[in-house]
Design an enzyme around this catalytic site. Structure first.
Site, PDB file in Angstrom:
ATOM      1  N   ASP A   1      50.653  37.000  39.963  1.00  0.00           N
ATOM      2  CA  ASP A   1      50.809  37.383  38.566  1.00  0.00           C
ATOM      3  C   ASP A   1      51.019  38.891  38.485  1.00  0.00           C
ATOM      4  OD1 ASP A   1      50.080  37.586  35.570  1.00  0.00           O
ATOM      5  OD2 ASP A   1      49.756  35.464  35.970  1.00  0.00           O
TER       6      ASP A   1
ATOM      7  N   VAL B   1      53.768  20.352  43.287  1.00  0.00           N
ATOM      8  CA  VAL B   1      53.188  21.354  42.395  1.00  0.00           C
ATOM      9  C   VAL B   1      52.710  20.674  41.111  1.00  0.00           C
ATOM     10  CG1 VAL B   1      53.707  23.361  40.949  1.00  0.00           C
ATOM     11  CG2 VAL B   1      54.528  23.268  43.303  1.00  0.00           C
TER      12      VAL B   1
ATOM     13  N   PRO C   1      33.728  43.421  32.724  1.00  0.00           N
ATOM     14  CA  PRO C   1      32.399  42.816  32.912  1.00  0.00           C
ATOM     15  C   PRO C   1      32.434  41.324  33.223  1.00  0.00           C
ATOM     16  CG  PRO C   1      32.370  44.286  31.027  1.00  0.00           C
ATOM     17  CD  PRO C   1      33.809  44.190  31.458  1.00  0.00           C
TER      18      PRO C   1
ATOM     19  N   SER D   1      51.001  29.606  30.248  1.00  0.00           N
ATOM     20  CA  SER D   1      50.273  30.371  31.261  1.00  0.00           C
ATOM     21  C   SER D   1      48.782  30.104  31.154  1.00  0.00           C
ATOM     22  CB  SER D   1      50.522  31.872  31.075  1.00  0.00           C
ATOM     23  OG  SER D   1      51.801  32.252  31.499  1.00  0.00           O
TER      24      SER D   1
ATOM     25  N   ASN E   1      28.064  38.625  30.919  1.00  0.00           N
ATOM     26  CA  ASN E   1      28.566  39.694  30.058  1.00  0.00           C
ATOM     27  C   ASN E   1      27.995  39.482  28.670  1.00  0.00           C
ATOM     28  OD1 ASN E   1      30.787  37.929  28.555  1.00  0.00           O
ATOM     29  ND2 ASN E   1      30.978  37.521  30.737  1.00  0.00           N
TER      30      ASN E   1
ATOM     31  N   HIS F   1      48.493  40.276  31.351  1.00  0.00           N
ATOM     32  CA  HIS F   1      48.670  38.850  31.632  1.00  0.00           C
ATOM     33  C   HIS F   1      47.767  38.364  32.757  1.00  0.00           C
ATOM     34  CE1 HIS F   1      50.733  35.108  32.920  1.00  0.00           C
ATOM     35  NE2 HIS F   1      50.990  34.992  31.627  1.00  0.00           N
TER      36      HIS F   1
ATOM     37  N   ASP G   1      50.703  51.897  42.072  1.00  0.00           N
ATOM     38  CA  ASP G   1      50.132  52.400  40.829  1.00  0.00           C
ATOM     39  C   ASP G   1      48.842  51.646  40.500  1.00  0.00           C
ATOM     40  OD1 ASP G   1      49.553  53.274  38.280  1.00  0.00           O
ATOM     41  OD2 ASP G   1      51.647  53.326  37.634  1.00  0.00           O
TER      42      ASP G   1
END
Length: 294
Positions: A51, A195, A59, A234, A98, A84, A75
């Site tokens: 991804d 898949v 957290p 997604s 959290n 995403h 980067d």
């Protein structure tokens, strides 16, 4: 090079809150995941997420990230800001530790992040990938020990990518892919046999063999420690990847074809729509006498 994209709505500004969010998690409620998590939380299962980057300091993801691989650039700052991948990671394995009370489908599983997609200068355009970065990511997954692979992205058919993904499938890994918004199944990765293809639950009948899972207004993690709602196949694919981790935790040598059949056969009606049920699938697996709970 061919171009690919993630299957989600444009990212929005994230928000923070000290109030519990768990009651707002439709994916957890609609799939009976809370019941399944009383039996297994995905311990011992590593999920490869191919991804964008991920906010590894979030957290809800603390302790869940096993390793990261940036196949795009060096980067590190952009990696942490990527929306995403952060959304997908939270849905799959948010740890619940959290103050927001947020939890993922398999909160004891671990995540290996393979960044193959990035955001252009105009981040509202959505994340993009190409055949070169995806090939590098898939080659790295082949050499990993991830038991589940999440591909919440898609694009045109690509012989090299299909060959690499076919190798991963042949290694008996559970591979989960998101159905494109236009519903076509002739592109990568949906055209690779074995898949699991997942669409957003709806009132229409799903194509044969395609799983349906919650994907509208799904609460999940956002960069910079935020939480917000997002939509798209997604998110539905991430939901199924988390459930696949629960199943694999119960039966480590579970054949992917058996996992897919379990999820299809044990889907249930929720809010008038047929969709996957973590509770029913885990119960069916337990009744078969396979595996041990973790």
């Amino acid at each position: 090079l061919q171009n690919f994209s993630v299957h989600a709505d444009r990212p929005r500004a994230s928000r923070r809150s000290g109030s519990p969010y768990v009651e707002l998690e439709r994916d957890i409620a609609d799939t009976g995941a809370a019941f399944a998590q009383n039996l297994t939380r995905g311990k011992g299962v590593d999920i490869a997420i191919v991804d964008t980057g991920v906010d590894t300091r979030h957290p809800a993801l603390r302790g869940r990230i096993r390793d990261v691989h940036n196949l795009v650039d060096d980067d590190a700052s952009a990696f942490q800001r990527d929306a995403h991948g952060t959304e997908v990671a939270g849905i799959i394995a948010g740890n619940g530790n959290n103050r927001a009370g947020f939890i993922g489908m398999a909160p004891a599983a671990t995540l290996s992040i393979f960044k193959a997609c990035w955001y252009p200068a105009d981040r509202n355009a959505g994340a993009r990938c190409n055949s070169f970065t995806l090939a590098k990511a898939l080659a790295a997954v082949i050499d990993s020990d991830a038991k589940v692979v999440n591909l919440s992205l898609g694009g045109p058919a690509d012989p090299l990518l299909s060959r690499l993904l076919g190798r991963i499938v042949s290694q008996k890994r559970v591979v989960v892919a998101a159905m494109p918004p236009d519903g076509s199944l002739d592109g990568f990765p949906d055209d690779v046999p074995g898949v699991m293809i997942v669409r957003v639950s709806g009132t229409s009948i799903a194509p044969p063999g395609v799983l349906s899972a919650p994907g509208e207004d799904i609460l999940t993690t956002q960069p910079d420690g935020g939480y917000d709602f997002t939509s798209g196949s997604s998110m539905a694919a991430a939901c199924v990847s988390g459930i696949a981790a629960l199943l694999t935790s119960v039966t480590p040598r579970l054949d992917p074809r058996v996992a897919s059949a379990l999820l299809l056969r044990n889907s249930r009606i929720s809010h008038g729509m047929l969709q996957v049920s973590a509770a029913a699938a885990i119960a069916a697996l337990r009744s078969s006498g396979q595996g041990q709970l973790n």
